[in-house]
Design a protein around this motif. Structure first.
Motif, short mmCIF file in Angstrom:
data_model
loop_
_atom_site.label_atom_id
_atom_site.label_comp_id
_atom_site.label_asym_id
_atom_site.label_seq_id
_atom_site.Cartn_x
_atom_site.Cartn_y
_atom_site.Cartn_z
N ASP A 62 9.54 -37.65 7.97
CA ASP A 62 8.22 -37.04 7.81
C ASP A 62 8.16 -35.61 8.32
OD1 ASP A 62 6.81 -39.56 6.95
OD2 ASP A 62 7.56 -40.19 8.91
N ARG A 63 9.13 -35.22 9.14
CA ARG A 63 9.16 -33.88 9.74
C ARG A 63 10.61 -33.56 10.09
NH1 ARG A 63 6.21 -30.02 12.59
NH2 ARG A 63 4.30 -31.07 11.92
N MET A 64 10.95 -32.28 10.02
CA MET A 64 12.26 -31.82 10.46
C MET A 64 12.12 -31.13 11.81
SD MET A 64 14.29 -32.83 8.10
CE MET A 64 15.79 -31.99 8.57
N VAL A 65 12.93 -31.55 12.76
CA VAL A 65 12.93 -30.97 14.11
C VAL A 65 14.30 -30.37 14.35
CG1 VAL A 65 12.58 -31.40 16.56
CG2 VAL A 65 11.30 -32.75 14.86
N MET A 66 14.33 -29.10 14.73
CA MET A 66 15.59 -28.43 15.00
C MET A 66 16.01 -28.66 16.46
SD MET A 66 16.54 -27.11 12.16
CE MET A 66 15.78 -28.55 11.40
N GLY A 67 17.01 -29.51 16.64
CA GLY A 67 17.53 -29.79 17.98
C GLY A 67 18.62 -28.81 18.37
N MET A 68 18.48 -27.58 17.98
CA MET A 68 19.34 -26.46 18.35
C MET A 68 18.45 -25.25 18.47
SD MET A 68 18.94 -25.32 15.10
CE MET A 68 20.13 -24.41 14.16
N SER A 69 18.81 -24.31 19.33
CA SER A 69 17.83 -23.27 19.61
C SER A 69 18.25 -21.86 19.29
CB SER A 69 17.36 -23.35 21.07
OG SER A 69 18.44 -23.23 21.96
N ALA A 70 19.50 -21.46 19.52
CA ALA A 70 19.86 -20.05 19.39
C ALA A 70 19.52 -19.49 18.01
CB ALA A 70 21.35 -19.86 19.68
N GLU A 71 19.85 -20.24 16.95
CA GLU A 71 19.60 -19.77 15.60
C GLU A 71 18.12 -19.58 15.33
OE1 GLU A 71 20.90 -19.05 11.44
OE2 GLU A 71 21.35 -18.47 13.50
N THR A 72 17.25 -20.35 16.01
CA THR A 72 15.81 -20.24 15.76
C THR A 72 15.20 -19.01 16.42
OG1 THR A 72 14.95 -21.54 17.65
CG2 THR A 72 15.77 -22.77 15.74
N PHE A 73 15.91 -18.42 17.39
CA PHE A 73 15.44 -17.20 18.04
C PHE A 73 16.03 -15.95 17.37
CE2 PHE A 73 14.83 -20.29 21.46
CZ PHE A 73 13.60 -19.91 21.97
#
Length: 247
Positions: free
Chosen positions: A78-89
Motif C-alpha cells: 500500500d506504500r513504499m518506504v525507503m529503508g535507506m537514507s543517503a540517496e534520499t538526501f
C-alpha cells in the motif's frame, strides 16, 4: 482487507542488501495489523572508506533499486518506504523531490523517504537549529547538510562516523554513538538528528532524549512515523522516542 497478517496495511520497504537494522526496528514497534515486505538492493562491494568508495556504493544502489522495487510490488503493498537514507538526501530538497516522484511514477504508490520524514519530524517537534550525525564519509555529510539547510533548518553541526564498509554501520557501539552525540550537542541545539538506516539507534535515541531534554530523532523511527501518519494511522509507540510516542 489487505491480507490476513496485514489487514490495515502492507508497507513495501526497500533496503540495501547489507542492511540488518531497518526491519528489526520496524518489527520492534509491534504495530497490530501492519506488515512489511522488504526488497533488497544488491550491494556486491560494500566498501565505503572514502568519498570515492561512497560514490561507488551509491552507484550500486542506483543500479539495483529498480529490481528491488519490482520485486516488492509483487506483494501488492500500500506504500513504499525507503529503508535507506543517503540517496534520499542527495541533491538537496530538489533531489529528494525528484527521487520521490520517480518512485511514485514507477509504483503508483505513496512514498516515504528518510529525508522527507526527518523534515516532517522536525516541523512536528517545532525544532529549527539542529545537529546531525551519520555513518558516512564527508561527501555524503555535505549532501545531508545541504538538504536540511535548503529545507529551512539551521545546521549547527554535522559529522560522520566514517564507517569503512556498509555492514560496519550496524557494528557501531552505543558508546561511540554517545560520544558522537556529545560532540555535536550544545545549549543552542534544539534537536539531534541521526541518518543512516543501518545504524542501530532507535532505543538509544529514546534514552538520550530523556537525558538531554530535547528531541533526538533516529531516522528509522522517523520513517516509520511518517509512513504511519501519512497513511492515516495514529498508533503510538513506546520506547522509540517522543515522535512516535506523542505526535
Amino acid at each position: 482487507m489487505t491480507n490476513a497478517v496485514g489487514p490495515r496495511a502492507v508497507f513495501g520497504v526497500i533496503v540495501p542488501s547489507t542492511n540488518t537494522v531497518v526491519e528489526h526496528d520496524y518489527w520492534r514497534a509491534a504495530l497490530p495489523g501492519i506488515t512489511y515486505r522488504a526488497g533488497s538492493m544488491y550491494i556486491p562491494n560494500p566498501v565505503m572508506g572514502n568519498d570515492e568508495d561512497f560514490q561507488a556504493l551509491l552507484g550500486q544502489i542506483r543500479a539495483s533499486i529498480d529490481t528491488a522495487v519490482r520485486d516488492v510490488l509483487t506483494a501488492e503493498p500500500d506504500r513504499m518506504v525507503m529503508g535507506m537514507s543517503a540517496e534520499t538526501f542527495w541533491g538537496g530538497v530538489a533531489g529528494n523531490a525528484a527521487f520521490e516522484q520517480r518512485l511514485r511514477d514507477r509504483t503508483g504508490l505513496p512514498v516515504t523517504t528518510g529525508a522527507s520524514s526527518c523534515r516532517a519530524a522536525l516541523h512536528a517537534l517545532g525544532c529549527r537549529r539542529i545537529a546531525v550525525f551519520s555513518p558516512y564519509q564527508p561527501i555524503a555529510d555535505i549532501e545531508v547538510g545541504r538538504f536540511f539547510t535548503e529545507a529551512g533548518f539551521d545546521v549547527g553541526a554535522i559529522t560522520g562516523l566514517r564507517c569503512p564498509t556498509a555492514p560496519d554501520i550496524a557494528r557501531v557501539a552505543a558508546d561511540r554513538i554517545r560520544e558522537t552525540v556529545a560532540s555535536i550537542d550544545g545549549s543552542d541545539i534544539e534537536a539531534i538528528v541521526q541518518v543512516g538506516t543501518n545504524l542501530s539507534f532507535v532505543a538509544q535515541a529514546d534514552q538520550l532524549e530523556h537525558e538531554l531534554g530535547k528531541p533526538v530523532i533516529a531516522i528509522n523511527a522517523a520513517t516509520l512515523w511518517h509512513a504511519l501518519r501519512e497513511h492515516g494511522f495514529d498508533d503510538r509507540v513506546e520506547g522509540a522516542g517522543q515522535l512516535l510516542r506523542e505526535h
